[in-house]
Write an enzyme that holds these catalytic residues in place. Structure first.
Site, short mmCIF file in Angstrom:
data_model
loop_
_atom_site.label_atom_id
_atom_site.label_comp_id
_atom_site.label_asym_id
_atom_site.label_seq_id
_atom_site.Cartn_x
_atom_site.Cartn_y
_atom_site.Cartn_z
N HIS A 29 -0.73 0.42 -9.58
CA HIS A 29 -1.63 -0.59 -8.64
C HIS A 29 -2.16 -1.69 -9.50
CE1 HIS A 29 -3.71 -0.55 -4.40
NE2 HIS A 29 -3.71 -1.59 -4.99
N GLU A 82 -1.84 7.90 -4.03
CA GLU A 82 -2.42 7.46 -5.33
C GLU A 82 -3.87 7.79 -5.84
OE1 GLU A 82 -1.20 3.23 -4.74
OE2 GLU A 82 -3.39 2.76 -5.27
N ARG A 113 0.94 -0.99 0.07
CA ARG A 113 -0.06 -0.11 -0.11
C ARG A 113 0.86 1.18 0.00
NH1 ARG A 113 -3.61 -2.37 -1.45
NH2 ARG A 113 -5.69 -2.69 -0.53
C1 GLV Z 1 -5.05 -4.61 -3.89
O1 GLV Z 1 -4.38 -3.95 -3.64
C2 GLV Z 1 -5.88 -5.34 -2.88
O2 GLV Z 1 -5.89 -5.15 -1.74
O3 GLV Z 1 -6.69 -6.32 -3.13
#
Ligand code: GLV
Length: 329
Positions: free
Chosen positions: A286, A268, A239
């Site tokens: 991401h 982000e 994260r």
């Molecule tokens: C993606 O970042 C998730 O947590 O699934």
């Protein structure tokens, strides 16, 4: 009238159709990212919501949406959900573990390899038309096979990365985690537990896979980067906010560490502008879990949870991956 639910981002239409078999469904086909107030407005009259990893489900939102009974996320990370606040209001919440583990581990490994072997940096050079001759030291990076892999966070995804490193690439795997694995799991993974500082000092490649929380905010900042080898790489697929991106950009600029791979960013989709000015970082938006089969599996699991949490379908009342199962009692 059927119960009404909200799907707050654009999701595979055939998977949303599974909700339509049981509920009235409002969708967001234009995929606008709603503000908190817009989300609250769309939630009026809804008993359930399909969310991703970004919509805040907290006490203030629940207060404004008293009919809500279930919020089911297609993400595994759930730092956007205040689970105790949901439990206090008897709102069932769920995430999507397991289905994305291997896909996300593949991506973490790919990002680490891209950073170590300077794949993005050299591709940019080539696209700029600067490749005029082969050279002995051109884009020479560091090896992955046989190197020391340091994993910060050793949950399901960390373990899947450890297996790739130890079994596939002959790496020495060390890890740091809040809780230590059993001796049998450590032996199976070929992983050795070390303190965080030792991990940073000893690793050739550090991969971050811890959940985001107040405790993991800026877990890796300037003091931690200063411990790393100048030849080392840092990869974050967990994260934004776990790494201090400003400090990382400085460390990359000053060659304090060799390279980084980042799939997640503080604030982000905005990026710290300094990250865009350093060549030795691979940046992706991401997408660690973004294989088509896995994104579909994640969406299907959120739908399974929502249908069951709202008392419909074959698993009526028994959502498969609840975060607060005590709400069901
Ligand atoms: C993606 O970042 C998730 O947590 O699934």
């Amino acid at each position: 009238m059927n119960k009404a639910v909200l799907v707050c981002r654009a999701v595979f239409p055939d998977i949303v159709d599974r909700l339509r078999e049981h509920f009235e469904v409002e969708t967001n086909e234009s995929d606008v990212v709603w503000s908190r107030d817009e989300l609250i407005a769309h939630l009026q009259g809804k008993v359930g919501v399909f969310i991703t990893g970004t919509q805040p489900i907290d006490a203030a939102l629940l207060e404004a949406c008293p009919e809500l009974k279930a919020a089911c996320s297609m993400a595994v990370g759930y730092n956007n959900i205040d689970v105790p606040a949901c439990t206090a209001r008897r709102v069932l919440v769920s995430n999507a573990p397991d289905v994305l583990t291997e896909t996300t581990a593949d991506f973490g490994f790919a990002l680490m390899m891209a950073a170590a072997r300077r794949i993005a940096e050299s591709e940019h050079f080539l696209r700029r038309g600067e490749w005029t001759k082969w050279s002995v030291e051109g884009f020479a990076g560091s090896d992955v096979h046989g190197a020391t892999l340091g994993i910060l966070g050793m949950g399901r995804i960390g373990q899947a990365i450890a297996r790739r490193g130890a079994l596939g690439f002959g790496m020495q795997v060390i890890y740091h985690n809040r809780s230590r694995l059993t001796a049998a799991t450590e032996a199976e993974l070929g992983a050795r537990y070390v303190g965080k500082e030792d991990l940073l000092r000893e690793s050739d490649h550090v991969v971050i896979v811890v959940p985001y929380s107040v405790a993991s905010h800026h877990l890796v900042g300037a003091p931690e980067l200063a411990l790393m080898k100048p030849t080392a790489t840092l990869t974050n697929i967990a994260r934004g906010g776990i790494v201090d991106d400003a400090a990382l950009a400085r460390a990359l600029r000053d060659k304090r560490i060799a390279a980084a791979g980042l799939d997640v960013f503080e604030g982000e989709p905005a990026l710290h502008p300094a990250l865009l000015t350093v060549p030795n970082v691979v940046l992706t938006p991401h997408i660690a879990s973004a294989s088509l089969p896995t994104r579909r599996a994640m969406a299907n699991l959120a739908v399974d949870n929502l249908i069951a949490a709202l008392g419909a379908g074959p698993n009526k009342g028994r959502p498969p991956t609840p975060l607060n199962p005590e709400v069901l009692a």
